[in-house]
Design an enzyme around this catalytic site. Structure first.
Site, PDB file in Angstrom:
ATOM      1  N   HIS A 111      -9.103  -0.125  -2.485  1.00 57.11           N
ATOM      2  CA  HIS A 111      -9.381   1.316  -2.582  1.00 57.11           C
ATOM      3  C   HIS A 111      -9.452   1.804  -4.029  1.00 57.11           C
ATOM      4  O   HIS A 111      -9.839   2.953  -4.256  1.00 57.11           O
ATOM      5  CB  HIS A 111      -8.356   2.122  -1.783  1.00 57.11           C
ATOM      6  CG  HIS A 111      -8.628   2.100  -0.312  1.00 57.11           C
ATOM      7  ND1 HIS A 111      -9.241   3.142   0.367  1.00 57.11           N
ATOM      8  CD2 HIS A 111      -8.407   1.130   0.610  1.00 57.11           C
ATOM      9  CE1 HIS A 111      -9.363   2.812   1.641  1.00 57.11           C
ATOM     10  NE2 HIS A 111      -8.864   1.600   1.812  1.00 57.11           N
ATOM     11  N   ASP A 156       0.821  -1.221   0.000  1.00 62.24           N
ATOM     12  CA  ASP A 156       0.000   0.000   0.000  1.00 62.24           C
ATOM     13  C   ASP A 156       0.857   1.274   0.000  1.00 62.24           C
ATOM     14  O   ASP A 156       1.856   1.361   0.716  1.00 62.24           O
ATOM     15  CB  ASP A 156      -0.890   0.048   1.250  1.00 62.24           C
ATOM     16  CG  ASP A 156      -1.891  -1.095   1.328  1.00 62.24           C
ATOM     17  OD1 ASP A 156      -1.632  -2.158   0.736  1.00 62.24           O
ATOM     18  OD2 ASP A 156      -2.932  -0.915   1.995  1.00 62.24           O
ATOM     19  N   HIS A 193      -2.492  -4.822   2.150  1.00 61.18           N
ATOM     20  CA  HIS A 193      -3.824  -4.649   2.758  1.00 61.18           C
ATOM     21  C   HIS A 193      -3.852  -4.435   4.266  1.00 61.18           C
ATOM     22  O   HIS A 193      -4.864  -4.029   4.818  1.00 61.18           O
ATOM     23  CB  HIS A 193      -4.686  -5.869   2.385  1.00 61.18           C
ATOM     24  CG  HIS A 193      -6.158  -5.729   2.603  1.00 61.18           C
ATOM     25  ND1 HIS A 193      -6.865  -4.581   2.289  1.00 61.18           N
ATOM     26  CD2 HIS A 193      -7.082  -6.619   3.072  1.00 61.18           C
ATOM     27  CE1 HIS A 193      -8.150  -4.782   2.562  1.00 61.18           C
ATOM     28  NE2 HIS A 193      -8.302  -5.993   3.039  1.00 61.18           N
ATOM     29  N   HIS A 250      -1.170   4.561  -0.510  1.00 57.63           N
ATOM     30  CA  HIS A 250      -2.195   5.446   0.073  1.00 57.63           C
ATOM     31  C   HIS A 250      -1.867   6.940   0.005  1.00 57.63           C
ATOM     32  O   HIS A 250      -1.919   7.648   1.019  1.00 57.63           O
ATOM     33  CB  HIS A 250      -2.489   5.039   1.522  1.00 57.63           C
ATOM     34  CG  HIS A 250      -3.459   3.901   1.627  1.00 57.63           C
ATOM     35  ND1 HIS A 250      -4.710   3.930   1.036  1.00 57.63           N
ATOM     36  CD2 HIS A 250      -3.365   2.688   2.233  1.00 57.63           C
ATOM     37  CE1 HIS A 250      -5.334   2.790   1.286  1.00 57.63           C
ATOM     38  NE2 HIS A 250      -4.538   2.016   2.002  1.00 57.63           N
ATOM     39  N   HIS A 267      -3.821  -8.195  -3.698  1.00 57.32           N
ATOM     40  CA  HIS A 267      -3.870  -7.153  -2.667  1.00 57.32           C
ATOM     41  C   HIS A 267      -4.277  -7.708  -1.304  1.00 57.32           C
ATOM     42  O   HIS A 267      -3.637  -7.444  -0.285  1.00 57.32           O
ATOM     43  CB  HIS A 267      -4.830  -6.032  -3.063  1.00 57.32           C
ATOM     44  CG  HIS A 267      -4.922  -4.973  -2.006  1.00 57.32           C
ATOM     45  ND1 HIS A 267      -3.890  -4.104  -1.752  1.00 57.32           N
ATOM     46  CD2 HIS A 267      -5.893  -4.682  -1.091  1.00 57.32           C
ATOM     47  CE1 HIS A 267      -4.223  -3.316  -0.740  1.00 57.32           C
ATOM     48  NE2 HIS A 267      -5.428  -3.645  -0.319  1.00 57.32           N
TER      49      HIS A 267
END
Length: 323
Positions: free
Chosen positions: A125, A64, A248, A66, A173
């Site tokens: 996401h 990730d 994740h 983000h 993921h």
């Protein structure tokens, strides 16, 4: 399609990289038609490549991100900017962090520039119903417009779902699914597609390993399942694989093994959300499939509420001595 024809990828990458060395947080404001072009061209490439990628080592695998754009730049500084190294990212490029737009734009630009050496999987996401809530929609609306957010949705709906490295490392993921019996089931998923509320595609993006579960369990996220070590061992044996590599979940050291090192969780956003002291990690896979980890330490910074304990997020994995 005029956006694609006159897309100057080198100029876009150059501008996105110009903030290297700047104080973290400085934005790069690309033109709206350039971003639209990135979405359209990368979408074309995603659809021209399999939904279950078959990749070769050597490559570097990241978890990730983000929207932590300056940490993404740190990862590339550490691992080598493309095309110096081959990369596979495991999803969750947007939401939570402050610079989802720069993050996804650089990743899509590299995908277009190096389509056979740079790979992006879909995270939970990269889905309209999630990134509508957790920050990406608001960032698009504030800096551009809602129409551009919808263009990203059309792109995300075409991302590949999983990858197998040299027939031995299964990457996705989230994790495994009770519905997954054959790799052919993944190959049969048609794109573009939204992420459904249940079933194979949902599980690959949402499920989590759990050392306290035998078989399959309920997931605290309210979506998908948890799975135990035996599920991992059986899956690897059945498909003649050595390792599952997934993301994740925040892990303290940036990577964490599960099920006697048969599964590894990677998380590549250090100091996640500015709340955690977690490191970020990237896994390097060499030609012999030996895996090593490059660690991005959390930035040293004084916290305003240093004495106040932080509430961990759901799904936080804590390091515990193996019994």
């Amino acid at each position: 399609m005029a956006d694609i024809d006159k897309l100057n990828i080198d100029s876009i990458i150059q501008r996105l990289l110009e903030v290297r060395g700047s104080k973290p947080g400085k934005n790069v404001q690309l033109q709206e038609n350039e971003i639209r072009g990135l979405c359209l061209k990368s979408r074309e490439i995603f659809l021209s490549q399999p939904i279950l990628l078959e990749l070769e080592a050597p490559l570097k695998i990241c978890g990730d991100i983000h929207g932590q754009y300056y940490d993404l730049l740190r990862l590339f500084e550490y691992g080598g900017f493309p095309p110096e190294s081959n990369y596979l990212f495991l999803g969750d490029y947007v939401d939570r962090g402050k610079q989802s737009l720069e993050t996804i734009c650089l990743l899509l630009a590299y995908k277009i520039k190096y389509p056979e050496n740079f790979f992006l999987l879909r995270g939970n996401h990269e889905c309209a119903s999630i990134n509508r809530i957790y920050g990406f929609y608001d960032e698009c609306k504030r800096r551009y417009n809602i129409k551009l957010w919808k263009t990203f949705t059309d792109c995300f709906n075409c991302l590949p779902i999983a990858a197998i490295v040299d027939e031995k490392i299964f990457c996705c993921h989230g994790g495994l699914s009770p519905d997954l019996q054959s790799m052919e089931q993944i190959r049969r998923i048609m794109r573009p597609t939204d992420v459904p509320d249940q079933g194979l595609l949902c599980d690959l993006l949402w499920s989590d390993p759990d050392k306290d579960v035998l078989g399959w369990g309920e997931n605290d996220r309210g979506v998908s399942f948890t799975f135990g070590a035996e599920v991992v061992a059986k899956f690897l044996h059945k498909h003649d694989l050595d390792l599952i590599c997934r993301a994740h979940q925040v892990v303290e050291d940036g990577y964490e093994f599960f099920a006697k090192r048969q599964l590894v969780t990677l998380f590549s956003a250090p100091n996640y959300c500015g709340e955690f002291d977690n490191a970020g990690a990237m896994m390097s896979v060499d030609e012999t499939l030996m895996c090593s980890f490059q660690i991005l330490k959390p930035a040293e910074k004084k916290k305003p509420n240093a004495t106040r304990p932080v509430t961990p997020p759901r799904g936080m994995i804590t390091k515990q001595a193996k019994k």
